[in-house]
Scaffold this motif. Structure first.
Motif, PDB file in Angstrom:
ATOM      1  N   UNK A 226       2.189  76.557  85.388  1.00  0.00           N
ATOM      2  CA  UNK A 226       1.508  77.352  86.415  1.00  0.00           C
ATOM      3  C   UNK A 226       0.975  78.663  85.850  1.00  0.00           C
ATOM      4  N   UNK A 227       1.753  79.322  85.014  1.00  0.00           N
ATOM      5  CA  UNK A 227       1.271  80.562  84.386  1.00  0.00           C
ATOM      6  C   UNK A 227       0.035  80.281  83.532  1.00  0.00           C
ATOM      7  N   UNK A 228       0.036  79.163  82.826  1.00  0.00           N
ATOM      8  CA  UNK A 228      -1.130  78.810  82.018  1.00  0.00           C
ATOM      9  C   UNK A 228      -2.370  78.639  82.869  1.00  0.00           C
ATOM     10  N   UNK A 229      -2.213  78.017  84.046  1.00  0.00           N
ATOM     11  CA  UNK A 229      -3.331  77.821  84.964  1.00  0.00           C
ATOM     12  C   UNK A 229      -3.765  79.144  85.593  1.00  0.00           C
ATOM     13  N   UNK A 230      -2.810  79.949  86.003  1.00  0.00           N
ATOM     14  CA  UNK A 230      -3.089  81.226  86.677  1.00  0.00           C
ATOM     15  C   UNK A 230      -3.937  82.142  85.806  1.00  0.00           C
ATOM     16  N   UNK A 231      -3.587  82.207  84.518  1.00  0.00           N
ATOM     17  CA  UNK A 231      -4.321  83.069  83.592  1.00  0.00           C
ATOM     18  C   UNK A 231      -5.412  82.323  82.829  1.00  0.00           C
ATOM     19  N   UNK A 232      -5.556  81.008  83.087  1.00  0.00           N
ATOM     20  CA  UNK A 232      -6.544  80.187  82.379  1.00  0.00           C
ATOM     21  C   UNK A 232      -6.363  80.363  80.871  1.00  0.00           C
ATOM     22  N   UNK A 233      -5.140  80.112  80.410  1.00  0.00           N
ATOM     23  CA  UNK A 233      -4.751  80.457  79.044  1.00  0.00           C
ATOM     24  C   UNK A 233      -5.333  79.514  77.999  1.00  0.00           C
ATOM     25  N   UNK A 234      -5.713  80.083  76.877  1.00  0.00           N
ATOM     26  CA  UNK A 234      -6.162  79.326  75.710  1.00  0.00           C
ATOM     27  C   UNK A 234      -5.089  79.328  74.631  1.00  0.00           C
ATOM     28  N   UNK A 235      -4.139  80.284  74.718  1.00  0.00           N
ATOM     29  CA  UNK A 235      -2.989  80.327  73.820  1.00  0.00           C
ATOM     30  C   UNK A 235      -1.897  81.170  74.473  1.00  0.00           C
ATOM     31  N   UNK A 236      -0.695  81.142  73.906  1.00  0.00           N
ATOM     32  CA  UNK A 236       0.440  81.804  74.556  1.00  0.00           C
ATOM     33  C   UNK A 236       0.308  83.322  74.603  1.00  0.00           C
TER      34      UNK A 236
ATOM     35  N   UNK B 223       2.487  67.657  66.623  1.00  0.00           N
ATOM     36  CA  UNK B 223       1.091  68.034  66.785  1.00  0.00           C
ATOM     37  C   UNK B 223       0.957  69.223  67.733  1.00  0.00           C
ATOM     38  N   UNK B 224       1.647  69.183  68.868  1.00  0.00           N
ATOM     39  CA  UNK B 224       1.549  70.253  69.858  1.00  0.00           C
ATOM     40  C   UNK B 224       1.996  71.589  69.281  1.00  0.00           C
ATOM     41  N   UNK B 225       3.076  71.563  68.525  1.00  0.00           N
ATOM     42  CA  UNK B 225       3.594  72.799  67.936  1.00  0.00           C
ATOM     43  C   UNK B 225       2.615  73.375  66.916  1.00  0.00           C
ATOM     44  N   UNK B 226       2.120  72.538  66.021  1.00  0.00           N
ATOM     45  CA  UNK B 226       1.164  73.003  65.013  1.00  0.00           C
ATOM     46  C   UNK B 226      -0.160  73.424  65.651  1.00  0.00           C
ATOM     47  N   UNK B 227      -0.586  72.666  66.649  1.00  0.00           N
ATOM     48  CA  UNK B 227      -1.856  72.948  67.325  1.00  0.00           C
ATOM     49  C   UNK B 227      -1.816  74.302  68.026  1.00  0.00           C
ATOM     50  N   UNK B 228      -0.680  74.620  68.648  1.00  0.00           N
ATOM     51  CA  UNK B 228      -0.556  75.911  69.341  1.00  0.00           C
ATOM     52  C   UNK B 228      -0.639  77.071  68.352  1.00  0.00           C
TER      53      UNK B 228
END
Length: 446
Positions: free
Chosen positions: A58-68, A280-285
């Motif tokens: 939800x936080x990712x959606x709220x801020x429209x995040x591209x990275x942490x 993959x997810x960890x390296x991609x982030x």
């Protein structure tokens, strides 16, 4: 559009269920080493997965995040934001090469392939998939999730249907395993903090791919619940077979080999795929964090990270989990505290933003219909809602219009869709807009 929350949920599970959970090695060292009490710890772990899965996506959606970093800069003090950024980058890299080591152990245990070769195969696949677009990547992340759920539930059914066990004896055997932590409570907190570190960066990015906050909330919650179910099923199966599997690198794979050789082959490939998903997810982030939005730069960084991770993976899967995971778990406790406090503080704003975006979608849908007319007041409201959103204004507008196109293409009855999925209170919306605009003006004057 209708099943978008399931797509998010399956992708989230694919990130969390990596080498440790799907192999069972994490569960041995963190929970089952405490015997029957460890199973209660696993149940509590499932609850935490559901709660924080919802929060992170939800936080990712709220801020429209591209990275942490984009999220942490908004919800944490700059000092803590910087610490979390460093911790997550280091943690993602460490857990990434532990996953790669797990890929090597998986292929070695089942097929006799040298661990270094198995790890190399996984590393090459990670680098190749980085050259796909993100929608395809999300599909890859979720594709094996339904398969592992069915497999684990089947293994659990096979283990218990028509059979009985001496749980006192199993409890005594389980307690001979060296624990990663001193007690069950610490194991739950430490291990979930580790899971959060594994999933938070990608969870933010997954949330950032959807406009509607309701979809993000539902996807994160469903993903967390299903992770809990998967972990509980795996834990009971391993506990019932603890005597035979307590010394195996891949306890679940050892159980499956006792069921049927072909089932074991299929399970080994599925586990390898899940390991790949998590690595993959960890390296991609990490690559997205330092790419500055450049796809070319992201891919170059990705290749460098994959190469470094492959070299580090030679430490050995079982040993790496026992040594590195507790340390990373303690580092992740700060993450959980910040996420939970921010959720309490931002909960009202998130609810308000959810209805703001619904209204924006309604106006955009109205604009796309030839027999409808968008008034000047509605145009002004659309502009105001985009301006006061925590997301970047132009990007949000574009994403709203893209989402509108998808709805138009996939929905026969637009009015029915709006009534069922985009209900709003216009008076309350306008009141909230006025309050937020007044608040922004007061801040500007100061």
């Amino acid at each position: 559009m209708k099943y978008q929350h399931w797509k998010i949920a399956f992708a989230y599970i694919g990130v969390i269920i990596g080498a440790g959970l799907s192999s069972g090695q994490d569960l041995l060292q963190y929970f089952l080493c405490f015997g029957k009490m460890g199973l209660l710890g696993v149940l509590f772990l499932g609850v935490l997965n559901a709660i924080f899965g919802r929060i992170m996506v939800t936080f990712g959606c709220y801020y429209r995040a591209d990275n942490h970093e984009e999220v942490f800069s908004q919800i944490a003090h700059p000092f803590f934001s910087r610490i979390l950024d460093i911790v997550l980058v280091i943690g993602s890299f460490v857990m990434g090469f532990v996953m790669v080591a797990g890929a090597g152990s998986n292929l070695n245990q089942q097929f006799g392939i040298p661990s270094g070769i198995g790890a190399l195969i996984c590393s090459i696949l990670i680098a190749v998939v980085a050259f796909l677009d993100f929608d395809k990547i999300t599909s890859v992340l979720g594709i094996f999730t339904p398969v592992i759920i069915v497999m684990l539930l089947s293994i659990t059914a096979y283990t218990f249907i028509g059979k009985s066990y001496d749980f006192a004896a199993l409890d005594a055997t389980a307690r001979t395993i060296k624990p990663a932590m001193n007690n069950v409570f610490l194991s739950v907190i430490n291990y979930y903090a580790l899971c959060a570190m594994t999933g938070v960066s990608m969870a933010f990015i997954l949330g950032g791919t959807v406009v509607r906050i309701g979809i993000a909330e539902k996807g994160g919650t469903l993903g967390g619940i299903m992770v809990g179910i998967i972990v509980l099923a795996a834990s009971f199966s391993i506990f019932a077979n603890i005597t035979e599997v307590k010394d195996a690198d891949m306890p679940m794979l050892a159980i499956v080999n006792n069921i049927h050789p072909w089932f074991a082959v299929l399970y080994a490939f599925t586990v390898f795929s899940l390991i790949f998903n998590t690595a993959f997810s960890l390296y991609y982030s990490i690559a997205r964090r330092f790419s500055g939005g450049s796809t070319k730069k992201m891919r170059i960084i990705m290749i460098a990270v994959v190469a470094g991770g492959y070299i580090c993976s030679f430490g050995g899967f079982k040993t790496l989990i026992g040594v590195m995971y507790p340390i990373l778990g303690y580092m992740g406790v700060l993450l959980l505290i910040i996420l939970f406090v921010a959720w309490i503080q931002k909960r009202k704003d998130i609810i308000v933003e959810k209805f703001f975006r619904r209204n924006m979608l309604r106006i955009s849908l109205k604009k796309q219909q030839p027999d409808k007319h968008v008034t000047e007041k509605e145009k002004e409201l659309f502009h105001s809602l985009s301006e006061i959103s925590p997301a970047e204004t132009d990007a949000l507008k574009n994403d709203i219009h893209e989402t509108t196109k998808q709805i138009m293409e996939n929905t026969d009855d637009i009015k029915k869709y709006m009534d069922e999925n985009l209900s709003v209170d216009d008076i309350k919306i306008q009141k909230n807009v006025n309050e937020m605009m007044d608040s922004e003006n007061q801040k500007s004057e100061k």
